[in-house]
Scaffold this motif. Sequence first.
Motif, PDB file in Angstrom:
ATOM      1  N   VAL A   1       0.839  -1.212   0.000  1.00 34.25           N
ATOM      2  CA  VAL A   1       0.000   0.000   0.000  1.00 34.25           C
ATOM      3  C   VAL A   1       0.866   1.252   0.000  1.00 34.25           C
ATOM      4  O   VAL A   1       0.593   2.234  -0.712  1.00 34.25           O
ATOM      5  N   ARG A   2       1.926   1.235   0.815  1.00 38.29           N
ATOM      6  CA  ARG A   2       2.828   2.397   0.852  1.00 38.29           C
ATOM      7  C   ARG A   2       3.501   2.608  -0.502  1.00 38.29           C
ATOM      8  O   ARG A   2       3.615   3.746  -0.995  1.00 38.29           O
ATOM      9  N   GLU A   3       3.985   1.483  -1.110  1.00 36.28           N
ATOM     10  CA  GLU A   3       4.623   1.628  -2.416  1.00 36.28           C
ATOM     11  C   GLU A   3       3.626   2.112  -3.466  1.00 36.28           C
ATOM     12  O   GLU A   3       3.972   2.908  -4.356  1.00 36.28           O
ATOM     13  N   GLN A   4       2.377   1.663  -3.351  1.00 35.06           N
ATOM     14  CA  GLN A   4       1.345   2.127  -4.281  1.00 35.06           C
ATOM     15  C   GLN A   4       1.095   3.630  -4.095  1.00 35.06           C
ATOM     16  O   GLN A   4       0.922   4.370  -5.082  1.00 35.06           O
ATOM     17  N   ALA A   5       1.085   4.098  -2.830  1.00 28.81           N
ATOM     18  CA  ALA A   5       0.883   5.531  -2.557  1.00 28.81           C
ATOM     19  C   ALA A   5       2.038   6.352  -3.122  1.00 28.81           C
ATOM     20  O   ALA A   5       1.840   7.428  -3.718  1.00 28.81           O
ATOM     21  N   GLU A   6       3.266   5.841  -2.946  1.00 29.99           N
ATOM     22  CA  GLU A   6       4.423   6.557  -3.479  1.00 29.99           C
ATOM     23  C   GLU A   6       4.359   6.623  -5.005  1.00 29.99           C
ATOM     24  O   GLU A   6       4.661   7.659  -5.621  1.00 29.99           O
ATOM     25  N   ALA A   7       3.955   5.506  -5.609  1.00 31.19           N
ATOM     26  CA  ALA A   7       3.867   5.472  -7.075  1.00 31.19           C
ATOM     27  C   ALA A   7       2.804   6.439  -7.581  1.00 31.19           C
ATOM     28  O   ALA A   7       3.001   7.149  -8.595  1.00 31.19           O
ATOM     29  N   ARG A   8       1.642   6.534  -6.868  1.00 29.53           N
ATOM     30  CA  ARG A   8       0.592   7.440  -7.309  1.00 29.53           C
ATOM     31  C   ARG A   8       1.022   8.890  -7.172  1.00 29.53           C
ATOM     32  O   ARG A   8       0.815   9.715  -8.080  1.00 29.53           O
ATOM     33  N   ALA A   9       1.666   9.203  -6.050  1.00 29.85           N
ATOM     34  CA  ALA A   9       2.132  10.583  -5.831  1.00 29.85           C
ATOM     35  C   ALA A   9       3.195  10.963  -6.863  1.00 29.85           C
ATOM     36  O   ALA A   9       3.206  12.086  -7.397  1.00 29.85           O
ATOM     37  N   THR A  10       4.091  10.039  -7.140  1.00 27.28           N
ATOM     38  CA  THR A  10       5.146  10.312  -8.115  1.00 27.28           C
ATOM     39  C   THR A  10       4.556  10.530  -9.503  1.00 27.28           C
ATOM     40  O   THR A  10       4.999  11.402 -10.261  1.00 27.28           O
ATOM     41  N   ALA A  11       3.547   9.713  -9.859  1.00 22.45           N
ATOM     42  CA  ALA A  11       2.917   9.860 -11.171  1.00 22.45           C
ATOM     43  C   ALA A  11       2.254  11.236 -11.310  1.00 22.45           C
ATOM     44  O   ALA A  11       2.338  11.895 -12.365  1.00 22.45           O
ATOM     45  N   VAL A  12       1.593  11.688 -10.236  1.00 22.25           N
ATOM     46  CA  VAL A  12       0.962  13.008 -10.272  1.00 22.25           C
ATOM     47  C   VAL A  12       2.014  14.114 -10.440  1.00 22.25           C
ATOM     48  O   VAL A  12       1.860  15.048 -11.251  1.00 22.25           O
ATOM     49  N   VAL A  13       3.098  13.993  -9.665  1.00 24.21           N
ATOM     50  CA  VAL A  13       4.158  15.003  -9.743  1.00 24.21           C
ATOM     51  C   VAL A  13       4.768  15.030 -11.129  1.00 24.21           C
ATOM     52  O   VAL A  13       4.999  16.109 -11.729  1.00 24.21           O
ATOM     53  N   GLU A  14       5.045  13.870 -11.708  1.00 25.19           N
ATOM     54  CA  GLU A  14       5.651  13.814 -13.030  1.00 25.19           C
ATOM     55  C   GLU A  14       4.724  14.422 -14.088  1.00 25.19           C
ATOM     56  O   GLU A  14       5.172  15.088 -15.030  1.00 25.19           O
ATOM     57  N   ALA A  15       3.426  14.170 -13.913  1.00 24.52           N
ATOM     58  CA  ALA A  15       2.485  14.733 -14.886  1.00 24.52           C
ATOM     59  C   ALA A  15       2.415  16.250 -14.810  1.00 24.52           C
ATOM     60  O   ALA A  15       2.382  16.953 -15.850  1.00 24.52           O
ATOM     61  N   LEU A  16       2.412  16.786 -13.595  1.00 24.91           N
ATOM     62  CA  LEU A  16       2.278  18.226 -13.427  1.00 24.91           C
ATOM     63  C   LEU A  16       3.556  18.968 -13.817  1.00 24.91           C
ATOM     64  O   LEU A  16       3.507  20.050 -14.424  1.00 24.91           O
ATOM     65  N   ARG A  17       4.703  18.417 -13.449  1.00 21.20           N
ATOM     66  CA  ARG A  17       5.948  19.121 -13.748  1.00 21.20           C
ATOM     67  C   ARG A  17       6.231  19.161 -15.249  1.00 21.20           C
ATOM     68  O   ARG A  17       6.977  20.004 -15.732  1.00 21.20           O
ATOM     69  N   ALA A  18       5.611  18.244 -15.978  1.00 18.54           N
ATOM     70  CA  ALA A  18       5.793  18.238 -17.426  1.00 18.54           C
ATOM     71  C   ALA A  18       4.680  19.004 -18.152  1.00 18.54           C
ATOM     72  O   ALA A  18       4.700  19.095 -19.382  1.00 18.54           O
ATOM     73  N   SER A  19       3.691  19.499 -17.397  1.00 17.98           N
ATOM     74  CA  SER A  19       2.553  20.204 -18.013  1.00 17.98           C
ATOM     75  C   SER A  19       2.943  21.617 -18.457  1.00 17.98           C
ATOM     76  O   SER A  19       3.493  22.399 -17.644  1.00 17.98           O
ATOM     77  N   PRO A  20       2.696  22.031 -19.704  1.00 16.82           N
ATOM     78  CA  PRO A  20       2.986  23.410 -20.154  1.00 16.82           C
ATOM     79  C   PRO A  20       2.185  24.444 -19.371  1.00 16.82           C
ATOM     80  O   PRO A  20       2.651  25.578 -19.157  1.00 16.82           O
ATOM     81  N   LEU A  21       0.964  24.034 -18.933  1.00 18.29           N
ATOM     82  CA  LEU A  21       0.147  24.973 -18.166  1.00 18.29           C
ATOM     83  C   LEU A  21       0.834  25.369 -16.884  1.00 18.29           C
ATOM     84  O   LEU A  21       0.861  26.552 -16.494  1.00 18.29           O
ATOM     85  N   VAL A  22       1.411  24.378 -16.184  1.00 21.32           N
ATOM     86  CA  VAL A  22       2.098  24.670 -14.931  1.00 21.32           C
ATOM     87  C   VAL A  22       3.316  25.538 -15.204  1.00 21.32           C
ATOM     88  O   VAL A  22       3.600  26.504 -14.464  1.00 21.32           O
ATOM     89  N   LEU A  23       4.069  25.232 -16.260  1.00 20.05           N
ATOM     90  CA  LEU A  23       5.275  26.022 -16.573  1.00 20.05           C
ATOM     91  C   LEU A  23       4.905  27.462 -16.902  1.00 20.05           C
ATOM     92  O   LEU A  23       5.544  28.411 -16.414  1.00 20.05           O
ATOM     93  N   ASP A  24       3.857  27.685 -17.700  1.00 25.79           N
ATOM     94  CA  ASP A  24       3.459  29.053 -18.053  1.00 25.79           C
ATOM     95  C   ASP A  24       2.923  29.787 -16.831  1.00 25.79           C
ATOM     96  O   ASP A  24       3.190  30.999 -16.628  1.00 25.79           O
TER      97      ASP A  24
END
Length: 543
Positions: A48-71
């Motif tokens: 469960v902990r590894e699943q939580a880490e994986a979900r949080a990491t996936a969200v972070v990776e998606a947002l940091r690569a988003s042009p909307l967030v960068l702009d």
Amino acid sequence: MPKRRSSSVRGRRDPSLARRLLLLQALVVVVVVLTSAAVAWIDARQAVREQAEARATAVVEALRASPLVLDAVQGPDPTAVLQPYVERVRAGAGVAFITVLAPDRTRYTHPDPTQIGRPFLGTVAPALAGRTFTETYTGTLGPSVRATGPVVGPGGDVVALVSAGITVDRIGSDLARALPGVVGTALAALAVGAAGSWALSRRLRRQTHDLSAREIGRVLEYHEAVLHAVREGLLLVDGERRVQLANDEARRLLALDDDPTGRRVEDLGLPAELTELLLGQAPAVDEVHVTGTRVLVVNQAATRPGGQRAGTVVTLRDHTDLQALTGELDSVRAFAESLRAQAHEAANRLHTTVSLVELGRTGEAVEFATAQLESAQRLTDRVVAAVEEPVLAALLLGKAAAAHERGVQLEIDPVTAVGTTGLPAGDLVTVLGNLVDNGVDAALAGDPPREVHVAVWTEGDRLEIRVEDTGPGIPEEHLAHVFERGWTTKESSAAPAGLGRGLGLALVAQTVRRLGGTLTARPGAGALFEVSLPLRTPAELAR
């Protein structure tokens, strides 16, 4: 006064072996199941902990690569653009918080709007270095598993950071949903283990008769003591004709050098008749079998553990000494019978002599009495003078009288001359007595004159015995089986094989082998048996 212990306490027995093993198995099953459940719980929590880490990491990776967030982070009011967008992403991703912050830790977004503009609580150094990482940290929402990563501008510089996390409380609730599966599996394993232990205990209780370990040990000790002390041979043969048990007496009687346990019956080197009996596993009661050196009385019965036949139990009794005593008794009985017959003949002769005297024919009475006395005394004098062994002399006189009554003439060869042999009297009776009896029976089956010729003499250091009859003899094809137990030329079935029919010549052969002698038979009409036995010296007798 001290209290007396009740009879129930004094008579209390130890727990049975099956019960002890049941308790031990139950304890082992409980420990194994609890340990397995604990390991499964730890694995589930880690998953469960590894699943939580994986979900949080996936969200972070998606947002940091988003042009909307960068702009947005490079625009004049990042919070106005990012707060509603990030909250929608947070609700859809199922995370507890998503925070976009400046490199100096100032928050642009937060689930709690009052925290916007305040410093971010947590580690940021790896993210400022350009790497996404995870950690467990206690922030404004409590302990959480979070991932933090950099938002990189066009020039390669870190212009913002994105952090997403799941609180430990939510992880606990996810873990709680996995708990029924872990507990259910543990209970199922416990039930299966308990059922298996109970079934095994029941089977063990039935096989051990619910005895305790101490009682089983005592029974085994008594079992061993009886097996080694009993003066009767005991064999247990299983359904596959393998020996499962042989006590000391059985090994001695069968001349087995080593423990035969596990060996097949046909590999023991026993006589063919005895091997056939053991292989057939048919019931047997007091069957007489002759081995190389012994006469054995054999009984065989099926073993039926649990009501099912599983082999046979065989008992062996040594009949050798009894057979020798029986031979001596037969010799004494024959001698007594000869005395009875001679007394009967003497009475007839006396009546005849008295009658001749009463008729006035005194001379003829004297002549008749003298002739009869000389005829009777001649055989006695010859035997007594030639044979120093009293048992042999009595045997020959008894057999001569018995043969005469049956209509057979027993002739003692003039070469008969025997001194002290040193051989056991019982063995001599067995050899000579059986050969003479066999010769008389054979002579009765032949045509007149019915005679048996006996010669016993010493030659060098050996005793020679020759017995010849005028019977039909031994067919050439039967010569190899003459000395086997059960072989006989008698047509009468009055004596069953199990009680000694066809046993005489087998006993002769066994006794001759035991004494180190030789035995030969001549086929053809008029059987001839010759025996040669080594004499025993005074030194050998003294041993």
